[in-house]
Write an enzyme that holds these catalytic residues in place. Structure first.
Site, PDB file in Angstrom:
ATOM      1  N   SER A 293      -0.946   0.483   0.311  1.00 24.32           N
ATOM      2  CA  SER A 293       0.375  -0.143   0.226  1.00 24.32           C
ATOM      3  C   SER A 293       1.155   0.568  -0.876  1.00 24.32           C
ATOM      4  CB  SER A 293       0.207  -1.622  -0.154  1.00 24.32           C
ATOM      5  OG  SER A 293       1.433  -2.208  -0.510  1.00 24.32           O
TER       6      SER A 293
ATOM      7  N   TYR B 186      -3.659  -8.801  -4.831  1.00 28.02           N
ATOM      8  CA  TYR B 186      -3.253  -7.793  -3.843  1.00 28.02           C
ATOM      9  C   TYR B 186      -3.041  -6.439  -4.513  1.00 28.02           C
ATOM     10  CZ  TYR B 186      -0.685  -5.955   0.236  1.00 28.02           C
ATOM     11  OH  TYR B 186      -0.278  -5.210   1.319  1.00 28.02           O
TER      12      TYR B 186
END
Ligand code: NAD
Length: 262
Positions: free
Chosen positions: A144, A157
Site C-alpha cells: 500500500s 495497518y
C-alpha cells in the site's frame, strides 16, 4: 504476455476487490488461478466459474483463513498437488481497522498483523521450496502507499504494510540467484469494499458528508484526485509476473496517483 499461459497463480483474498481483479487478469492470460477469501459459497462458485469463462485454464477456490498458519500451508499444498507447483504467489488478503492507538483493540492489532503480514511469511515459506525446485517464480505482495508513508489512526495497518516492504526486500535478497523475484505493489486509494466500508464510519466520526470523506480525506493526498482502478493494480501484477520483469526484484511499484511523491 503469453509466457503466463498455463502458469499457476495463487492469489490470497481474491473473492473481492483488488485480489479478484488480479485473479481475473491472470485468468484472461490462461493461467491456473487459485482463489481464496471469505464469502457465500454460491457467490464464490459464480466467481470461480466466471474466471474459467474468462480464460483461466482451471480456477480453484481454497477457503484458507489467513490468520491460520495450518490452513495457509494447506492452500499452497493444494495448489501444488493440483497443478504441480506454484509459479506466481500474490499475497493480497487484507482488512482494515481505524482507531487511536490507545483505543485500538489488541485482538484487532493481532488480526491485522496476522492477515496483512504474517500470512505472507507463511505462504512464502511453503511456496519458496516449490519455486526453487523449478528454478523460477514470482512473489508479489500487495502492500500500500501505507507501506511507505503513514496516516493517523491506522497503526496496525501501517505497521503491517511497512513490515511487508521489509519482508519483500529480505526475500528478494535471499532468492536473487534462484530465478525468483519478490516485489510489492503500493496502491493508493482504490474503491473496493475495504474502502467503501470506511466511508460512512469516517463521515460519522468527522461529522462530514460521505462525498467530503472521499474528496477531502481519501483523495486529499492523491494528487490526481481520482481513485486508482483495480485494473491498474492488476496490470502491475501482470508485469511483475512476466519474463520482462526478471531483473526487477526487492522493490515496489507505486500505483498511487502521486500520493507518495509529496
Ligand atoms: P477487499 O475487502 O475488497 O478484499 C479483501 C479480500 O481479503 C477479500 O477477498 C476477503 O475475503 C479477504 N480476506 C479478509 N480476511 C481474510 C482472511 N482472514 N483470510 C483470507 N482472506 C481474507 O479489499 P481490497 O481493497 O481489495 O484489499 C486487498 C489488498 O489491497 C489488501 O491487502 C489491502 O490492504 C490492499 N490495498 C487496498 C487499497 C484500497 O484502497 N482498496 C489500497 C492499498 C492497498
Amino acid at each position: 504476455m503469453p509466457e503466463i499461459k498455463a502458469r499457476t497463480v495463487v492469489v490470497t483474498g481474491s473473492t473481492s476487490g483488488i485480489g479478484l481483479g488480479i485473479a481475473r487478469a491472470f485468468a484472461a492470460e490462461g493461467a491456473n488461478v487459485v482463489i481464496n477469501g471469505f464469502g457465500k459459497a454460491d457467490e464464490i462458485e459464480v466467481i470461480r466459474r466466471k474466471l474459467e469463462e474468462e480464460g483461466a485454464t482451471t480456477a480453484l477456490y481454497h477457503p484458507a483463513d489467513m490468520t491460520k498458519p495450518d490452513e495457509i500451508g494447506n492452500l499452497i499444498a493444494t495448489a501444488s498437488d493440483k497443478f504441480g507447483g506454484v509459479d506466481v504467489l500474490i499475497n493480497n488478503a487484507g482488512i482494515q481497522h481505524v482507531a487511536k492507538i490507545e483505543e485500538f483493540p489488541p485482538e484487532k492489532w493481532d488480526q491485522l498483523i496476522a492477515i496483512l503480514l504474517s500470512s505472507a511469511f507463511h505462504t512464502m515459506r511453503h511456496a519458496i521450496p516449490l519455486m526453487k525446485a523449478k528454478g523460477k517464480g514470482r512473489i508479489i505482495n500487495v502492500a500500500s502507499a501505507h507501506g511507505l508513508v503513514a496516516s493517523p489512526f491506522k497503526s496496525a495497518y501501517v505497521a503491517a504494510k511497512h513490515g511487508i516492504m521489509g519482508l519483500t526486500k529480505t526475500a528478494a535478497l535471499e532468492l536473487a540467484q534462484s530465478g525468483i523475484t519478490v516485489n510489492a505493489i503500493c496502491p493508493g486509494f482504490v474503491l473496493t469494499p475495504l474502502v467503501e466500508k470506511q466511508i460512512p464510519d469516517q463521515a460519522r466520526e468527522k461529522g462530514i458528508s460521505e462525498a467530503q470523506v472521499k474528496d477531502e480525506v481519501m483523495l486529499r493526498l492523491q494528487a490526481t484526485k481520482e481513485f486508482v482502478g483495480i485494473e491498474e493494480v492488476a496490470a502491475a501484477a501482470l508485469y511483475l509476473a512476466s519474463d520482462a520483469a526478471r531483473s526487477v526484484t526487492g522493490t515496489h511499484i507505486s500505483v498511487d496517483g502521486g500520493w507518495t511523491a509529496q
